[in-house]
Scaffold this active site. Structure first.
Site, PDB file in Angstrom:
ATOM      1  N   ASP A 157       0.030   5.145   1.102  1.00  0.00           N
ATOM      2  CA  ASP A 157      -0.089   6.063   2.251  1.00  0.00           C
ATOM      3  C   ASP A 157      -0.129   5.308   3.577  1.00  0.00           C
ATOM      4  OD1 ASP A 157      -0.250   8.296   0.515  1.00  0.00           O
ATOM      5  OD2 ASP A 157      -2.373   7.873   0.178  1.00  0.00           O
TER       6      ASP A 157
ATOM      7  N   ASP B 153       0.865  -1.171   0.000  1.00  0.00           N
ATOM      8  CA  ASP B 153       0.000   0.000   0.000  1.00  0.00           C
ATOM      9  C   ASP B 153       0.912   1.235   0.000  1.00  0.00           C
ATOM     10  OD1 ASP B 153      -2.207   1.744   0.593  1.00  0.00           O
ATOM     11  OD2 ASP B 153      -1.496   1.709   2.682  1.00  0.00           O
TER      12      ASP B 153
END
Ligand SMILES: [Zn+2]
Length: 435
Positions: A253, A251
């Site tokens: 952020d 992922d």
């Protein structure tokens, strides 16, 4: 298809290892680099070779002969005086009538040539360069491409780069059309990249094929020992896209970069502590590092595609400064709920790529031949964990923030929980080793 191998280089920086041996004859685990190359090409159905040697490169024909021992046919061309990497093409008039492969004899490689050649043909390219990110983009020439992978220019390492750029460098392998031979009418001292490649870039007929496969030069003692270790650790053939790949999906952020609020411009992006070190560990392993990120800020009109690219280039540059790189990045710009001021109506859709849907992982699987059951998904929310579960991956939840801000994925149970990306990657690599 014919493979043209340039084996004329002098290789002075390797003298401590090679003595007076031509660089392509340097043994890696008992076999010359050039033999590893010929084997890889032969396995891919390439049986005809033209090898360019220098007057003091006789060790090459002495070893390989006419190629019969290796199941291939080899013809040699001796470069009486140094012609430069492009000039030798002038010696090939009449010898090559079709697409051909060009590579430099000091590269250790193992790639799926079929994918590379298919890409070249699909693009109707005249000259296709094999391109990849590396661990030192800041002191490398980088390739600048458009959204269709067309080469726009080469940004020299000697230029001042006051912009965020993609970590994409030229490996020194090409698929060429016969136009390339026609362009170099006669032997002359010219550089392949500066003159030949540049010509086809100017014509808009050169493309970059981005791959995660293993291609490294062995030009210095450090690199030589690095390549030897990679071969011993079975990393080199494992990375060929002819073989199933393992990936660590990341992922963005809160996993790679610090997350307070959505990142809407490049100046807001900062790496999370230890993230570069973690990704570097992935790069040195047999796993791919691929980022998959939901960026609804585009659909909501809070940032543009252009600025998002700038954000991602900054992330690549910050990672590159610390010797780390992503093999690829996929993003979902969509968002299902309407009603934001300034939103982009055509992106306000229910798509197949917004996590926890697995569209981005499937795209990566297709492009890199990934076995999802041998792969991992690491993220800081339950939405990432649900994504990994939906794709059949094992998962690690990072406990860096609120794991479930929308309370939507209560059921998603990660395989493991870790407090940082570095800890998570170390855990995966330990499990892999069976410790
Ligand atoms: Zn989407």
């Amino acid at each position: 298809m014919i493979a043209l191998i340039q084996a004329g280089g002098a290789g002075t920086r390797l003298k401590s290892i090679t003595g007076d041996m031509p660089k392509p004859m340097v043994p890696i685990c008992g076999k010359p680099i050039l033999e590893w190359q010929i084997e890889n090409l032969h396995e891919n159905g390439v049986d005809d070779f033209i090898i360019v040697i220098s007057p003091n490169g006789k060790a090459i024909p002495n070893y390989f002969g006419d190629g019969g021992k290796f199941g291939v046919r080899i013809e040699y061309i001796e470069e009486k005086e140094p012609l430069g990497t492009g000039g030798v093409l002038g010696l090939l008039q009449g010898k090559i009538q079709d697409d051909f492969i060009l590579c430099f004899g000091d590269l250790m490689l193992n790639i799926c040539w079929k994918k590379f050649i298919d890409f070249h043909r699909e693009k109707h390219s005249s000259l296709t360069a094999f391109a990849h990110p590396n661990s030192h983009p800041f002191d490398s020439d980088v390739l600048v491409t458009d959204e269709k992978d067309r080469l726009v220019r080469i940004d020299s390492k000697h230029n001042v780069r006051n912009y965020y750029y993609k970590n994409l460098t030229n490996a020194g392998l090409y698929v060429c059309s016969k136009d390339v031979i026609s362009f170099v009418q006669e032997p002359a001292k010219i550089d392949f990249e500066k003159v030949v490649l540049q010509h086809f870039i100017n014509e808009g007929k050169a493309f970059a094929y981005r791959s995660s496969e293993y291609v490294k030069d062995c030009g210095t003692p450090d690199r030589y020992y690095g390549v030897t270790n990679d071969l011993k650790n079975e990393i080199i053939p494992a990375k060929s896209l002819a073989n199933l790949q393992k990936c660590i999906f990341l992922d963005r952020d809160g996993t790679i970069n610090k997350f307070g609020d959505f990142v809407r411009s490049a100046n807001q992006l900062e790496l999370a502590p230890g993230a570069a070190e973690a990704i570097k560990l992935i790069n040195e392993s047999s796993y791919l590092a691929i980022c998959v990120t939901n960026q609804p800020v585009v659909a909501r009109g809070e940032t543009t595609f252009e600025e998002l690219e700038n954000i991602h280039n900054k992330m690549e540059d910050l990672l590159g400064e610390q010797g780390a790189y992503l093999n690829d990045l996929f993003f979902c710009p969509h968002h299902p709920d309407k009603g934001y001021p300034g939103e982009v109506p055509e992106l306000k859709i229910s798509c197949d790529c917004r996590k926890p849907k697995i569209g981005m992982l499937l795209k990566a699987k297709e492009k890199y031949n990934i076995d999802l059951t041998q792969s991992w998904m690491i993220g800081d929310t339950k939405q990432d964990i649900q994504t990994g579960i939906n794709a059949g991956c094992r998962t690690i939840l990072l406990t860096t923030g609120d794991p479930n801000p929308n309370r939507r994925y209560q059921e998603a149970q990660p395989t493991y929980m870790c407090s940082t990306l570095l800890e998570a990657v170390r855990l995966i690599l330990k499990i892999k080793k069976g410790e």
